[in-house]
Design a protein around this motif. Structure first.
Motif, PDB file in Angstrom:
ATOM      1  N   PRO A  42       4.581 -16.183   6.853  1.00  0.00           N
ATOM      2  CA  PRO A  42       5.614 -16.638   5.935  1.00  0.00           C
ATOM      3  C   PRO A  42       4.994 -16.612   4.426  1.00  0.00           C
ATOM      4  N   ALA A  43       3.711 -17.275   4.436  1.00  0.00           N
ATOM      5  CA  ALA A  43       3.250 -17.283   2.985  1.00  0.00           C
ATOM      6  C   ALA A  43       2.790 -15.994   2.179  1.00  0.00           C
ATOM      7  N   ASN A  44       2.402 -15.195   2.995  1.00  0.00           N
ATOM      8  CA  ASN A  44       2.177 -13.679   2.501  1.00  0.00           C
ATOM      9  C   ASN A  44       3.467 -12.916   2.249  1.00  0.00           C
ATOM     10  N   TYR A  45       4.641 -13.382   2.969  1.00  0.00           N
ATOM     11  CA  TYR A  45       5.581 -12.561   2.675  1.00  0.00           C
ATOM     12  C   TYR A  45       6.283 -13.199   1.310  1.00  0.00           C
ATOM     13  N   PHE A  46       6.146 -14.377   1.033  1.00  0.00           N
ATOM     14  CA  PHE A  46       6.523 -15.210   0.050  1.00  0.00           C
ATOM     15  C   PHE A  46       5.806 -14.610  -1.202  1.00  0.00           C
ATOM     16  N   HIS A  47       4.447 -14.366  -1.119  1.00  0.00           N
ATOM     17  CA  HIS A  47       3.739 -13.973  -2.202  1.00  0.00           C
ATOM     18  C   HIS A  47       4.002 -12.496  -2.610  1.00  0.00           C
ATOM     19  N   MET A  48       4.435 -11.899  -1.464  1.00  0.00           N
ATOM     20  CA  MET A  48       4.701 -10.306  -1.596  1.00  0.00           C
ATOM     21  C   MET A  48       6.221 -10.296  -2.371  1.00  0.00           C
ATOM     22  N   LEU A  49       7.074 -10.856  -2.201  1.00  0.00           N
ATOM     23  CA  LEU A  49       8.351 -10.564  -2.612  1.00  0.00           C
ATOM     24  C   LEU A  49       8.088 -11.299  -4.141  1.00  0.00           C
ATOM     25  N   ARG A  50       7.333 -12.478  -4.390  1.00  0.00           N
ATOM     26  CA  ARG A  50       7.324 -12.828  -6.003  1.00  0.00           C
ATOM     27  C   ARG A  50       6.380 -11.691  -6.676  1.00  0.00           C
ATOM     28  N   ARG A  51       5.300 -11.079  -6.092  1.00  0.00           N
ATOM     29  CA  ARG A  51       4.680 -10.119  -6.690  1.00  0.00           C
ATOM     30  C   ARG A  51       5.688  -8.957  -7.111  1.00  0.00           C
ATOM     31  N   GLN A  52       6.769  -8.862  -6.519  1.00  0.00           N
ATOM     32  CA  GLN A  52       7.528  -7.584  -6.990  1.00  0.00           C
ATOM     33  C   GLN A  52       8.153  -7.824  -8.435  1.00  0.00           C
ATOM     34  N   VAL A  53       8.200  -9.126  -8.867  1.00  0.00           N
ATOM     35  CA  VAL A  53       8.949  -9.462 -10.210  1.00  0.00           C
ATOM     36  C   VAL A  53       7.411  -9.740 -11.137  1.00  0.00           C
ATOM     37  N   HIS A  54       6.621 -10.557 -10.726  1.00  0.00           N
ATOM     38  CA  HIS A  54       5.585 -10.893 -11.425  1.00  0.00           C
ATOM     39  C   HIS A  54       4.481  -9.911 -11.794  1.00  0.00           C
ATOM     40  N   ARG A  55       4.828  -8.676 -12.457  1.00  0.00           N
ATOM     41  CA  ARG A  55       4.190  -7.695 -12.731  1.00  0.00           C
ATOM     42  C   ARG A  55       4.800  -6.752 -13.998  1.00  0.00           C
ATOM     43  N   ASP A  56       3.833  -6.071 -14.819  1.00  0.00           N
ATOM     44  CA  ASP A  56       4.562  -5.401 -15.868  1.00  0.00           C
ATOM     45  C   ASP A  56       5.080  -3.926 -15.590  1.00  0.00           C
ATOM     46  N   PHE A  57       5.545  -3.794 -14.273  1.00  0.00           N
ATOM     47  CA  PHE A  57       6.121  -2.556 -13.878  1.00  0.00           C
ATOM     48  C   PHE A  57       6.788  -2.744 -12.760  1.00  0.00           C
ATOM     49  N   ARG A  58       7.659  -1.644 -12.322  1.00  0.00           N
ATOM     50  CA  ARG A  58       8.437  -1.790 -11.076  1.00  0.00           C
ATOM     51  C   ARG A  58       8.042  -0.673 -10.107  1.00  0.00           C
ATOM     52  N   LYS A  59       8.017  -1.194  -8.751  1.00  0.00           N
ATOM     53  CA  LYS A  59       7.633  -0.029  -7.567  1.00  0.00           C
ATOM     54  C   LYS A  59       8.410  -0.437  -6.539  1.00  0.00           C
ATOM     55  N   PRO A  60       9.178   0.411  -5.924  1.00  0.00           N
ATOM     56  CA  PRO A  60       9.890   0.336  -4.732  1.00  0.00           C
ATOM     57  C   PRO A  60       9.108  -0.317  -3.500  1.00  0.00           C
ATOM     58  N   LEU A  61       9.654  -1.196  -2.722  1.00  0.00           N
ATOM     59  CA  LEU A  61       8.675  -1.999  -1.732  1.00  0.00           C
ATOM     60  C   LEU A  61       9.417  -1.613  -0.421  1.00  0.00           C
ATOM     61  N   ILE A  62       8.623  -1.117   0.556  1.00  0.00           N
ATOM     62  CA  ILE A  62       9.048  -1.061   2.023  1.00  0.00           C
ATOM     63  C   ILE A  62       8.700  -1.990   2.706  1.00  0.00           C
ATOM     64  N   VAL A  63       9.464  -3.032   3.409  1.00  0.00           N
ATOM     65  CA  VAL A  63       8.886  -4.131   4.192  1.00  0.00           C
ATOM     66  C   VAL A  63       9.245  -3.882   5.708  1.00  0.00           C
ATOM     67  N   VAL A  64       8.135  -3.675   6.475  1.00  0.00           N
ATOM     68  CA  VAL A  64       8.451  -3.369   7.879  1.00  0.00           C
ATOM     69  C   VAL A  64       8.620  -4.794   8.350  1.00  0.00           C
ATOM     70  N   SER A  65       9.792  -5.310   8.480  1.00  0.00           N
ATOM     71  CA  SER A  65      10.238  -6.733   8.329  1.00  0.00           C
ATOM     72  C   SER A  65      10.168  -7.242  10.034  1.00  0.00           C
ATOM     73  N   PRO A  66      10.010  -8.188  10.378  1.00  0.00           N
ATOM     74  CA  PRO A  66       9.705  -8.785  11.811  1.00  0.00           C
ATOM     75  C   PRO A  66      11.000  -9.370  12.615  1.00  0.00           C
ATOM     76  N   LYS A  67      10.993  -9.287  13.556  1.00  0.00           N
ATOM     77  CA  LYS A  67      12.198  -9.925  14.481  1.00  0.00           C
ATOM     78  C   LYS A  67      11.767 -11.135  15.171  1.00  0.00           C
ATOM     79  N   ASN A  68      10.661 -10.770  16.218  1.00  0.00           N
ATOM     80  CA  ASN A  68      10.261 -12.052  16.944  1.00  0.00           C
ATOM     81  C   ASN A  68       9.509 -12.960  16.421  1.00  0.00           C
TER      82      ASN A  68
END
Length: 1003
Positions: free
Chosen positions: A801-827
């Motif tokens: 969960p913590a790495n997910y948190f930092h990954m999402l925040r990283r999307q905004v806290h940078r001076d450029f934008r890139k698409p992010l594909i997340v292989v997200s979990p189920k179980n």
């Protein structure tokens, strides 16, 4: 109910006793039970009653007629006896039906085809004889009108002869415009249209307006002729045959500006695109002429400190642009044409999403200042399913833009296919009837008619805030492109086209003939256009294109792929985390949530209070909440995202007593009046992937200060949106210089749920990554690393969960934008070991064993003690297993059961692309004697194996690693055609086998 028979109690006594009453009532009953059981004319009448005259109103009309207050032929009124009155009423009712027939079916007799090839038998409903009228009745006078009706049926109409009535009906409904609106169930909407369509005299333009139309038509026609002469062998997908689009479009823009619109976002296919760019959007002609030369690529700096990145480019008829342009009546309009691929209609919802974002950022809650225009081809409008997805989204609360103007350039041929072989409906626009919007068909040779319906369409959109369709019936002068031979497939049509005079020639001759202008004045108009084109063409020979500035003003300061953007920390102060955590888990007093939801929210509060055991949903909530608190808009959309497919999110909850909806994350900015309620938006979408993903992509393009996410119900279903992924998301920046930070959440994992609920097809995204597997980047240092900037997107499969948190925040806290594909979990959403302490989310790093203060591209083995790039060697380890995603927890559990933590090391690759070369290299050097294994759940021909293997080989060649090229052993499922087995027992056996294969010695 509008479909219930009229109750007898609502009938007037006189009407009930009339001989026609029983007949009408029985007809109505029969029609409600089975519409095909009554005569076609009566069925047509009864079908429209809900939008027009009800049974009760007919009864009222009958009663009032006896006192002379209702529409009755003058002869019957004069006679005064009951028989004559009854006859008069019946005649008026029949005349009412005739008018209705024209309103419903008049378009089928309209003169729409400029080529005169579309011959249709006149519908029997339009024959006055069907209603009992003969030649001898043509000069009889009728008072035609009824209650609460506009247009020809208005009660304040003067007495007219039947001949005059029929003449106006034919001029109105069977001229060069065909109106379809009687399918709209709303009476006020229909009346609004009737008031503008059913005029007492034919509409006409002033001399000044005609001159403007001529000038615009001359530019449209002569631009195409000019290109044809200068670039005879070039594909340009010209507008010849529908040149009236340009003056019509410009009339629409002028009217929109007059009615308060400030910006229009446009999506269109290749046909006529260059003409629209030149004459509507006003892209400089030199730039367009330069593109015909095929280059050169732009060089130098766009502006001081700007990016010189030019990307790979695209063909000229795919490119987008944006300009501010003046309007005819003194206003200004920002026009933005969105870049798009050749995939017809794919851009539709991208445009809608971008428009919705404009409305959000400009607080255009009335949706009256920013609008969308979509242009279509006839074959694509009826043939591409995305058209209906777009229409279906048009009135959804979180997706509406307050109406889109759809313009169909109807060539009457789809590439080489005739309409009767490409659609099953009379019109290509019939799909639009499903959502109660008007459709205006217009003859593309009549520029005044085109201008008229374009203006009316804009007025409709501004008044009713729904979509509207203008179908310009035209032709295509050449083949699919200018070097195509249309006589192969449409010989008869093209014989007519070769002899057909252009709309420009026809209109010029008409204006000269009627004395609006002289031949000399006409020559002056045309000479002015030609001289301007020649001058711009000459100047284009020395034209050196500059790199396009990155984006609109709110993207100022964002970096191109060639500019360094420093990596930032994403941890948040502990006190702020706690405050946001409590706000995000608060349920107001008096709100009655479901007992399970109440328990979930209570457990989340306990996580924040104790600082322990934060699960996936809580990590996501903190990421959203902290971004919101920092002033960033967050929007999450997709099927079932409010609750979450797996009942884990509960971001929007429902009161079990009142049904009221509540979004706890809005508590974070509830006291800030500058933030609209939807500053955090979580919304269930329609059951669409293609359309909704396109919408969210468009939304993300408008403004960088937002986290925009689309979540698939299961990752397996994302391939329904493959066109958006392939053509826009993976390559949009390289082709069109447009950045997007869109996040795709794709639930993935092998849990025995079968082939359509296991795999998001991660291999496809990895295959589209533009990273070279043969070269290790020169600089992977934290300070100077530009790896993500240089590549097209990021693909992550995170496990905490913590790495997910930092990954999402990283999307905004940078001076450029890139698409992010997340292989997200189920179980992992509820896995007891997939938790993080609150300290992993904060901005302090106490030890190397913690998460740290930013995203981890790789998580080292749980026994490792150093994150240093030159970590101490541990030469006792016998096996080093690399993996990604939830398989880690199964591997770790089995290793624990085997008691082999000391000699078997498991490393999680959290960011698959761009590849974490430095960190994988560190682990290979840390365990120099260990056998290297890649373990995955997916079959060998799927998953990440084919992406990882060549990169490991490249590292094995490094002097400080030096291993055999075949040193990477595979542990996973065998190659397969299907993503997963449908048999639970087989799945379980395969899962056990691949885990044992990863942890045990190779046999």
């Amino acid at each position: 109910s509008p479909h219930a028979p009229t109750p007898a109690a609502q009938m007037q006594d006189d009407f009930l006793s009339g001989t026609s009453a029983a007949y009408l009532e029985s007809l109505e009953d029969k029609f409600r039970a089975d519409p095909s059981s009554v005569p076609a004319s009566w069925a047509s009448f009864l079908r429209q009653m809900d939008a027009g005259v009800s049974g009760a109103e007919l009864s009222e009309m009958f009663s009032a007629a006896k006192s002379g207050a209702a529409p009755v032929p003058m002869r019957a009124m004069a006679a005064g006896n009951e028989a004559s009155v009854n006859q008069g009423i019946q005649e008026s009712m029949r005349l009412l039906l005739l008018v209705r027939a024209y309103q419903v079916n008049g378009h089928s007799m309209a003169n729409l085809d400029p080529l005169g090839l579309d011959e249709r038998p006149p519908p029997v409903e339009l024959d006055p004889a069907l209603y009992g009228f003969a030649e001898s009745d043509l000069d009889r006078e009728f008072f035609l009108g009824t209650w609460r009706m506009k247009g020809f049926l208005s009660e304040d109409n003067p007495v007219q002869t039947l001949r005059n009535i029929l003449t106006r009906l034919k001029e109105t409904y069977c001229g060069n415009i065909g109106y379809e609106y009687m399918h709209i169930a709303d009476r006020d909407m229909c009346n609004w249209l009737r008031e503008r369509i059913e005029l007492s005299t034919k509409a006409s333009y002033s001399k000044q307006r005609k001159m403007v139309l001529l000038d615009r038509l001359a530019w449209s026609d002569m631009f195409e002729n000019f290109l044809s002469n200068k670039y005879t062998a070039a594909k340009r997908f010209g507008l010849e045959g529908c040149e009236t689009l340009i003056p019509g479009f410009k009339e629409a823009i002028d009217k929109a500006s007059e009615l308060g619109v400030e910006s229009i976002t446009i999506g269109m296919p290749h046909r006529g695109r260059l003409n629209v760019l030149a004459n509507v959007v006003r892209k400089p002609l030199q730039s367009i002429f330069n593109e015909f030369k095929g280059g050169p690529k732009p060089t130098g700096q766009a502006s001081a400190g700007g990016s010189s990145y030019t990307g790979s480019g695209d063909v000229k008829y795919h490119l987008g642009t944006s300009y501010d342009r003046p309007t005819l009546r003194g206003g200004r309009m920002h026009l933005s044409l969105v870049a798009n691929p050749s995939h017809l209609e794919a851009v539709n919802t991208v445009v809608i999403g971008k428009t919705r974002a404009k409305q959000f950022y400009h607080r255009d809650d009335a949706r009256s200042k920013h609008m969308a225009v979509l242009l279509h081809g006839d074959g694509a409008f009826s043939g591409q399913g995305i058209v209906y997805e777009t229409l279906d989204m048009s009135q959804l609360p979180e997706y509406t833009v307050g109406g889109t103007l759809h313009i169909v350039v109807n060539n009457q041929v789809a590439f080489t296919t005739d309409p009767k072989y490409s659609r099953s409906s009379p019109y290509c626009t019939d799909v639009a009837k499903g959502i109660n919007i008007p459709i205006f068909h217009v003859n593309g040779d009549d520029v005044e008619a085109v201008a008229q319906v374009m203006e009316m369409a804009i007025e409709w959109r501004q008044r009713w805030k729904t979509d509207v369709v203008v179908d310009i019936v035209c032709y295509r002068k050449y083949g699919h492109n200018e070097i195509d031979e249309p006589m192969f497939t449409q010989p008869l049509m093209y014989k007519v086209i070769k002899k057909h005079r252009s709309a420009h020639q026809q209109y010029a001759d008409k204006l000269v003939a009627e004395g609006t202008l002289t031949p000399e004045e006409l020559k002056g108009v045309q000479d002015n256009v030609l001289s301007t084109l020649e001058r711009e063409f000459e100047d284009s020979k020395d034209y050196v294109p500059k790199p396009r500035d990155w984006l609109a003003s709110h993207w100022a300061g964002f970096k191109g792929p060639d500019q360094l953007s420093r990596i930032r920390d994403t941890g948040v102060n502990m006190e702020i985390l706690k405050k946001i955590g409590m706000a995000a888990t608060h349920i107001p007093e008096g709100f009655s949530p479901h007992r399970v939801v109440k328990r979930v929210y209570g457990a989340r509060q306990q996580m924040i209070e104790s600082g322990e055991g934060l699960d996936w949903a809580m990590g996501e909530s903190l990421a959203f909440g902290t971004l919101l608190a920092e002033g960033n808009h967050v929007r999450l959309s997709g099927q079932d995202v409010e609750r979450g497919t797996f009942s884990h999110r509960h971001a929007l909850i429902h009161d079990q007593k009142s049904g009221e909806r509540y979004v706890s994350l809005r508590n974070i900015y509830a006291d800030n009046k500058d933030k609209p309620s939807e500053f955090f938006t979580v919304c269930n979408s329609s059951l669409s992937e293609f359309g909704v993903l396109g919408f969210e992509l468009g939304y993300s393009l408008e403004n960088p200060n937002a986290l925009v996410l689309w979540e698939a119900q299961f990752g397996d279903f994302a391939n329904s949106a493959q066109i958006i992924i392939d053509q826009f998301i993976s390559s949009g920046e390289a082709k069109w210089l447009r950045q997007s930070g869109l996040v795709l959440l794709l639930p993935h994992g092998y849990d025995g749920q079968g082939p359509e609920h296991s795999s998001c097809r991660i291999e496809r995204y990895l295959q589209m990554s533009d990273e070279d597997p043969r070269e290790v980047p020169v600089n992977m240092d934290l300070v100077d690393r530009t790896q993500i900037q240089e590549h097209n997107w990021q693909i992550c499969n995170v496990t905490t969960p913590a790495n997910y948190f930092h990954m999402l925040r990283r999307q905004v806290h940078r001076d450029f934008r890139k698409p992010l594909i997340v292989v997200s979990p189920k179980n992992l959403l509820r896995h007891p070991k997939c938790i993080s302490p609150l300290s992993d989310f904060d901005d302090e790093e106490i030890s190397h064993m913690e998460q740290g203060i930013r995203f981890k591209r790789l998580i080292m083995d749980k026994t490792a003690e150093s994150r240093d790039l030159n970590a101490p060697v541990e030469d006792h380890a016998a096996r080093l297993v690399f993996c990604s995603g939830k398989i880690y927890y199964e591997l770790d559990a089995e290793r624990e059961a085997m008691g082999r933590e000391s000699d078997v090391k498991i490393v999680r690759v959290e960011q698959l692309s761009p590849f974490p070369w430095d960190l994988v290299s560190r682990e290979l050097r840390r365990y120099p004697n260990a056998e290297v294994v890649w373990c995955q759940e997916e079959p060998m021909n799927m998953g990440a194996y084919s992406h990882m293997a060549p990169r490991f080989q490249t590292l094995f060649k490094q002097d400080n690693i030096s291993r055999p090229l075949d040193a990477l052993r595979y542990a996973g499922r065998a190659p397969a055609a299907s993503t997963a087995t449908g048999y639970g027992q087989v799945h379980a056996e395969e899962q056990v086998g691949l885990i044992k294969s990863a942890l045990n010695d190779a046999n």
